[in-house]
Design a protein around this motif. Structure first.
Motif, PDB file in Angstrom:
ATOM      1  N   GLY A 193       0.818  -1.198   0.000  1.00  0.00           N
ATOM      2  CA  GLY A 193       0.000   0.000   0.000  1.00  0.00           C
ATOM      3  C   GLY A 193       0.857   1.255   0.000  1.00  0.00           C
ATOM      4  N   LEU A 194       0.218   2.404  -0.056  1.00  0.00           N
ATOM      5  CA  LEU A 194       0.935   3.678  -0.088  1.00  0.00           C
ATOM      6  C   LEU A 194       1.757   3.896   1.176  1.00  0.00           C
ATOM      7  CD1 LEU A 194      -1.845   5.979  -1.616  1.00  0.00           C
ATOM      8  CD2 LEU A 194       0.131   4.959  -2.775  1.00  0.00           C
ATOM      9  N   HIS A 195       1.358   3.262   2.266  1.00  0.00           N
ATOM     10  CA  HIS A 195       2.078   3.418   3.531  1.00  0.00           C
ATOM     11  C   HIS A 195       3.379   2.626   3.553  1.00  0.00           C
ATOM     12  CE1 HIS A 195      -0.406  -0.209   3.934  1.00  0.00           C
ATOM     13  NE2 HIS A 195       0.619  -0.672   4.602  1.00  0.00           N
ATOM     14  N   GLY A 196       3.592   1.742   2.568  1.00  0.00           N
ATOM     15  CA  GLY A 196       4.820   0.960   2.509  1.00  0.00           C
ATOM     16  C   GLY A 196       4.744  -0.299   3.357  1.00  0.00           C
ATOM     17  N   ILE A 197       5.751  -0.513   4.205  1.00  0.00           N
ATOM     18  CA  ILE A 197       5.842  -1.736   5.007  1.00  0.00           C
ATOM     19  C   ILE A 197       4.831  -1.696   6.138  1.00  0.00           C
ATOM     20  CG2 ILE A 197       7.356  -3.144   6.447  1.00  0.00           C
ATOM     21  CD1 ILE A 197       9.713  -1.895   4.895  1.00  0.00           C
ATOM     22  N   GLY A 198       4.216  -2.843   6.396  1.00  0.00           N
ATOM     23  CA  GLY A 198       3.279  -2.966   7.496  1.00  0.00           C
ATOM     24  C   GLY A 198       1.908  -3.376   7.011  1.00  0.00           C
ATOM     25  N   LYS A 199       1.211  -4.133   7.836  1.00  0.00           N
ATOM     26  CA  LYS A 199      -0.169  -4.500   7.541  1.00  0.00           C
ATOM     27  C   LYS A 199      -1.074  -3.497   8.258  1.00  0.00           C
ATOM     28  CE  LYS A 199      -3.509  -8.272   7.701  1.00  0.00           C
ATOM     29  NZ  LYS A 199      -3.737  -9.704   7.977  1.00  0.00           N
ATOM     30  N   VAL A 200      -1.922  -2.851   7.500  1.00  0.00           N
ATOM     31  CA  VAL A 200      -2.762  -1.787   8.049  1.00  0.00           C
ATOM     32  C   VAL A 200      -4.225  -2.197   7.985  1.00  0.00           C
ATOM     33  CG1 VAL A 200      -3.542   0.589   7.779  1.00  0.00           C
ATOM     34  CG2 VAL A 200      -1.128   0.025   7.450  1.00  0.00           C
ATOM     35  N   ILE A 201      -4.892  -2.117   9.145  1.00  0.00           N
ATOM     36  CA  ILE A 201      -6.340  -2.294   9.218  1.00  0.00           C
ATOM     37  C   ILE A 201      -6.880  -1.132  10.033  1.00  0.00           C
ATOM     38  CG2 ILE A 201      -8.250  -3.751   9.970  1.00  0.00           C
ATOM     39  CD1 ILE A 201      -6.482  -6.173   9.661  1.00  0.00           C
ATOM     40  N   ASP A 202      -7.766  -0.368   9.427  1.00  0.00           N
ATOM     41  CA  ASP A 202      -8.292   0.837  10.053  1.00  0.00           C
ATOM     42  C   ASP A 202      -7.116   1.745  10.413  1.00  0.00           C
ATOM     43  OD1 ASP A 202     -10.188   2.586  10.928  1.00  0.00           O
ATOM     44  OD2 ASP A 202     -10.680   1.506  12.755  1.00  0.00           O
TER      45      ASP A 202
END
Length: 360
Positions: free
Chosen positions: A27-36
């Motif tokens: 995603g645009l945020h790069g590294i990491g799994k993002v939920i909410d």
């Protein structure tokens, strides 16, 4: 959060093309799994986080008055900037499992207040699991093969079994796949990409040869059993050494095993269709691959015992194949949930004698 929002947020990193196929893409945020508003990362990428995120993590460690353990200990860090929350969770099988477990966790909330709150959570008996673990690390991570992990994400996300589960509005698939037992039953057992249960169990068999009678259960079972008892050797192994030795002592023993461990004439294919005075499981419980499998075996063996009958089992410290931490006390608690009396014989090796309610 509903399953639709979870799906859409997770798929900011699992992108569906015009052909309808999901593919891995950060995603645009790069590294990491993002939920909410929460982000999960592996400890190895903490230096790559934003300055704000790094400050929050450092503050949480200061509040806890701890340092992260040595680098070979896999810690998953959850960060929620908006809520001022950081958690640190140990994942014991991070490098080897496709869906690693969520182990013991310690966290801090209200980090922006004058009184941050520390909280702890122990690993669940049936653990939660992480999906898409490649999202938690960078592309150069060496703990596991990142391209392989990405390929696995694409395999199961696009599998017809998963698509059918997601299409069923009553299934709440995205809300449930974080539970290991649901994931095993609904996905892994159906799509067949992992070794079958029988293959996993057969691979743990060790032929003890002449030393088999010295195992704690066949060694002590004759002290409790009568020659007239109908006895089942559950998980007897390829050569059914315990069965054969007990038969030589004059006991009526039936051998049961599954898969490639079955030998015609030695193992009884109809063994599970009867009940017994005594059922014993020697070196069986310790090699169950997951807690759900362990629970299934405990329920199955219980059903095979006559009212008032006895279950003997052991739980060697090696090998332990379960991907969750199950202690001797945990097993004792599970047995107490099923049997009217549980006697634990402690020594260098533990053995349990469990008596089934005679009125059942």
């Amino acid at each position: 959060m509903n399953s639709k929002s979870i799906a859409s947020l997770e798929r900011s990193q699992m992108t569906r093309g015009s052909d309808g196929i999901y593919r891995c893409k950060r995603g645009l945020h790069g590294i990491g799994k993002v939920i909410d508003k929460s982000k999960w990362v592996h400890r190895s990428v903490l230096p790559s986080l934003s300055e704000e995120e790094q400050i929050l993590v450092s503050k949480a460690l200061d509040v806890l008055e701890i340092h992260l353990p040595p680098p070979d200990i896999d810690i998953i860090v959850k960060i929620n900037i908006r809520e001022g929350l950081v958690t640190f969770t140990h994942s014991s099988d991070w490098k080897t499992a496709t869906e690693p477990i969520c182990g013991d966790m310690v966290g801090v909330k209200d980090l922006y207040s004058d009184r941050p709150v520390i909280f702890h959570r122990k690993q669940k008996g049936v653990p939660n699991i992480y999906h898409h673990k490649w999202m938690f690390v960078d592309d150069d991570y060496l703990g596991f093969d990142v391209p392989d992990a990405m390929e696995w994400s694409e395999i199961w996300e696009n599998h017809p079994v998963v698509k059918a589960l997601m299409a069923d509005k009553n299934e709440y698939f995205r809300l449930k796949i974080g539970k290991q037992d649901y994931w095993q039953e609904k996905v892994l057992d159906r799509i067949g990409v992992s070794p079958t249960y029988e293959e996993l169990i057969n691979s743990t068999y060790i032929d003890r040869g002449r030393s088999a009678p010295n195992n704690i259960i066949p060694k002590y079972l004759p002290l409790f059993a009568k020659k007239a008892d109908k006895i089942l050797d559950f998980g007897a192994g390829l050569h059914a050494r315990h069965t054969l030795w007990l038969r030589q002592q004059g006991f009526d023993v039936t051998a049961y095993d599954c898969g490639a461990n079955v030998q015609p004439g030695l193992h009884d294919p109809e063994a599970l269709g009867r009940q017994y005075d005594i059922v014993f499981a020697s070196n069986v419980l310790n090699v169950q691959p997951t807690v759900p499998h362990l629970i299934r075996i405990l329920d199955q063996t219980y059903s095979l015992i006559k009212p008032g009958g006895v279950f003997f089992c052991n739980f060697p410290s090696t090998p332990r194949k379960c991907n969750a931490i199950v202690t001797e006390q945990d097993l004792t608690d599970m047995l107490n949930e099923r049997y009217t009396e549980v006697i634990c014989l402690q020594g260098r090796n533990w053995m349990w004698k469990c008596i089934k309610d005679i009125s059942i």
